[in-house]
Design a protein around this motif. Structure first.
Motif, PDB file in Angstrom:
ATOM      1  N   THR A  80       3.441  -2.565  -8.590  1.00 15.17           N
ATOM      2  CA  THR A  80       2.195  -2.644  -9.357  1.00 15.17           C
ATOM      3  C   THR A  80       1.143  -3.461  -8.616  1.00 15.17           C
ATOM      4  O   THR A  80      -0.013  -3.047  -8.503  1.00 15.17           O
ATOM      5  CB  THR A  80       2.468  -3.252 -10.742  1.00 15.17           C
ATOM      6  OG1 THR A  80       3.448  -2.458 -11.404  1.00 15.17           O
ATOM      7  CG2 THR A  80       1.210  -3.319 -11.579  1.00 15.17           C
ATOM      8  N   ALA A  81       1.540  -4.626  -8.100  1.00 18.76           N
ATOM      9  CA  ALA A  81       0.597  -5.469  -7.358  1.00 18.76           C
ATOM     10  C   ALA A  81       0.114  -4.770  -6.087  1.00 18.76           C
ATOM     11  O   ALA A  81      -1.054  -4.891  -5.715  1.00 18.76           O
ATOM     12  CB  ALA A  81       1.239  -6.812  -7.027  1.00 18.76           C
ATOM     13  N   SER A  82       0.979  -4.012  -5.447  1.00 21.07           N
ATOM     14  CA  SER A  82       0.573  -3.261  -4.251  1.00 21.07           C
ATOM     15  C   SER A  82      -0.459  -2.204  -4.599  1.00 21.07           C
ATOM     16  O   SER A  82      -1.401  -1.965  -3.838  1.00 21.07           O
ATOM     17  CB  SER A  82       1.791  -2.599  -3.598  1.00 21.07           C
ATOM     18  OG  SER A  82       2.699  -3.567  -3.158  1.00 21.07           O
ATOM     19  N   THR A  83      -0.290  -1.577  -5.743  1.00 25.91           N
ATOM     20  CA  THR A  83      -1.253  -0.560  -6.174  1.00 25.91           C
ATOM     21  C   THR A  83      -2.609  -1.181  -6.449  1.00 25.91           C
ATOM     22  O   THR A  83      -3.644  -0.604  -6.106  1.00 25.91           O
ATOM     23  CB  THR A  83      -0.736   0.164  -7.428  1.00 25.91           C
ATOM     24  OG1 THR A  83       0.500   0.787  -7.112  1.00 25.91           O
ATOM     25  CG2 THR A  83      -1.725   1.215  -7.906  1.00 25.91           C
ATOM     26  N   ILE A  84      -2.621  -2.348  -7.047  1.00 22.68           N
ATOM     27  CA  ILE A  84      -3.896  -3.021  -7.322  1.00 22.68           C
ATOM     28  C   ILE A  84      -4.519  -3.520  -6.022  1.00 22.68           C
ATOM     29  O   ILE A  84      -5.733  -3.450  -5.842  1.00 22.68           O
ATOM     30  CB  ILE A  84      -3.690  -4.171  -8.322  1.00 22.68           C
ATOM     31  CG1 ILE A  84      -3.213  -3.613  -9.665  1.00 22.68           C
ATOM     32  CG2 ILE A  84      -4.969  -4.973  -8.519  1.00 22.68           C
ATOM     33  CD1 ILE A  84      -2.721  -4.641 -10.633  1.00 22.68           C
ATOM     34  N   ALA A  85      -3.683  -3.983  -5.093  1.00 22.59           N
ATOM     35  CA  ALA A  85      -4.194  -4.483  -3.810  1.00 22.59           C
ATOM     36  C   ALA A  85      -4.767  -3.364  -2.957  1.00 22.59           C
ATOM     37  O   ALA A  85      -5.779  -3.538  -2.280  1.00 22.59           O
ATOM     38  CB  ALA A  85      -3.078  -5.196  -3.047  1.00 22.59           C
ATOM     39  N   VAL A  86      -4.102  -2.223  -2.959  1.00 17.27           N
ATOM     40  CA  VAL A  86      -4.539  -1.075  -2.164  1.00 17.27           C
ATOM     41  C   VAL A  86      -4.624   0.126  -3.107  1.00 17.27           C
ATOM     42  O   VAL A  86      -3.701   0.949  -3.164  1.00 17.27           O
ATOM     43  CB  VAL A  86      -3.556  -0.787  -1.006  1.00 17.27           C
ATOM     44  CG1 VAL A  86      -4.071   0.341  -0.127  1.00 17.27           C
ATOM     45  CG2 VAL A  86      -3.290  -2.035  -0.192  1.00 17.27           C
ATOM     46  N   PRO A  87      -5.714   0.202  -3.863  1.00 22.67           N
ATOM     47  CA  PRO A  87      -5.808   1.257  -4.878  1.00 22.67           C
ATOM     48  C   PRO A  87      -6.101   2.629  -4.283  1.00 22.67           C
ATOM     49  O   PRO A  87      -7.234   2.948  -3.949  1.00 22.67           O
ATOM     50  CB  PRO A  87      -6.955   0.777  -5.775  1.00 22.67           C
ATOM     51  CG  PRO A  87      -7.798  -0.068  -4.888  1.00 22.67           C
ATOM     52  CD  PRO A  87      -6.868  -0.675  -3.868  1.00 22.67           C
ATOM     53  N   ASN A  88      -5.055   3.404  -4.117  1.00 20.58           N
ATOM     54  CA  ASN A  88      -5.245   4.781  -3.687  1.00 20.58           C
ATOM     55  C   ASN A  88      -4.146   5.634  -4.322  1.00 20.58           C
ATOM     56  O   ASN A  88      -3.241   5.130  -4.977  1.00 20.58           O
ATOM     57  CB  ASN A  88      -5.265   4.897  -2.150  1.00 20.58           C
ATOM     58  CG  ASN A  88      -3.976   4.463  -1.502  1.00 20.58           C
ATOM     59  OD1 ASN A  88      -2.891   4.767  -1.974  1.00 20.58           O
ATOM     60  ND2 ASN A  88      -4.095   3.738  -0.394  1.00 20.58           N
ATOM     61  N   THR A  89      -4.237   6.912  -4.125  1.00 20.33           N
ATOM     62  CA  THR A  89      -3.289   7.840  -4.746  1.00 20.33           C
ATOM     63  C   THR A  89      -1.856   7.570  -4.301  1.00 20.33           C
ATOM     64  O   THR A  89      -0.933   7.641  -5.106  1.00 20.33           O
ATOM     65  CB  THR A  89      -3.680   9.294  -4.405  1.00 20.33           C
ATOM     66  OG1 THR A  89      -5.047   9.480  -4.757  1.00 20.33           O
ATOM     67  CG2 THR A  89      -2.830  10.273  -5.161  1.00 20.33           C
ATOM     68  N   GLY A  90      -1.668   7.243  -3.044  1.00 23.32           N
ATOM     69  CA  GLY A  90      -0.325   7.013  -2.519  1.00 23.32           C
ATOM     70  C   GLY A  90       0.358   5.821  -3.156  1.00 23.32           C
ATOM     71  O   GLY A  90       1.512   5.913  -3.578  1.00 23.32           O
ATOM     72  N   THR A  91      -0.346   4.690  -3.225  1.00 25.85           N
ATOM     73  CA  THR A  91       0.286   3.512  -3.817  1.00 25.85           C
ATOM     74  C   THR A  91       0.474   3.692  -5.320  1.00 25.85           C
ATOM     75  O   THR A  91       1.482   3.257  -5.879  1.00 25.85           O
ATOM     76  CB  THR A  91      -0.512   2.224  -3.536  1.00 25.85           C
ATOM     77  OG1 THR A  91      -1.855   2.384  -3.995  1.00 25.85           O
ATOM     78  CG2 THR A  91      -0.481   1.865  -2.068  1.00 25.85           C
ATOM     79  N   ALA A  92      -0.465   4.343  -5.975  1.00 23.19           N
ATOM     80  CA  ALA A  92      -0.329   4.578  -7.423  1.00 23.19           C
ATOM     81  C   ALA A  92       0.857   5.504  -7.709  1.00 23.19           C
ATOM     82  O   ALA A  92       1.654   5.244  -8.615  1.00 23.19           O
ATOM     83  CB  ALA A  92      -1.613   5.166  -7.986  1.00 23.19           C
TER      84      ALA A  92
END
Length: 112
Positions: A80-92
């Protein structure tokens, strides 16, 4: 552009440290430390996979006093924190798949 190359070509405004970025890094670091601690708290019961005939004692010490499955909880925090740090389709998508697989693993494989 993302990653080290993205940082190299980013504008000064894009490189600025924000409270959200700091919070993301704290979340990722806490998730990694928590994952390691949860594995350590499992002691000799730590293993990869579930052996159908093997039965281990229920762990109720350490982080397991507060959360039934702290390992999966902290893994999900990192995603979750990675998705917020790098908000893109892949991390989400990765974070969503991790949460789904962790839920399925806990409910259908480990808990029965």
């Amino acid at each position: 552009m993302t990653g080290p190359a993205g940082t190299a070509f980013a504008t000064p405004a894009e490189r600025r440290v924000s409270p959200l970025r700091v919070l993301d890094l704290v979340g990722i670091a806490a998730g990694l430390v928590g994952t390691h601690r949860a594995q350590s708290d499992m002691g000799r019961s730590w293993r990869i996979g579930v052996a159908p005939k093997e039965r281990n004692a229920l762990i109720t010490d350490g982080l397991f006093r507060y959360v039934r499955n702290p390992l999966f909880t902290f893994m999900t925090l990192v995603g979750t924190a990675s998705t917020i740090a790098v908000p893109n389709t892949g991390t989400a998508a990765s974070a969503a798949m991790l949460a789904a697989v962790v839920y399925i693993e806990a409910r259908l494989v480990e808990e029965p």
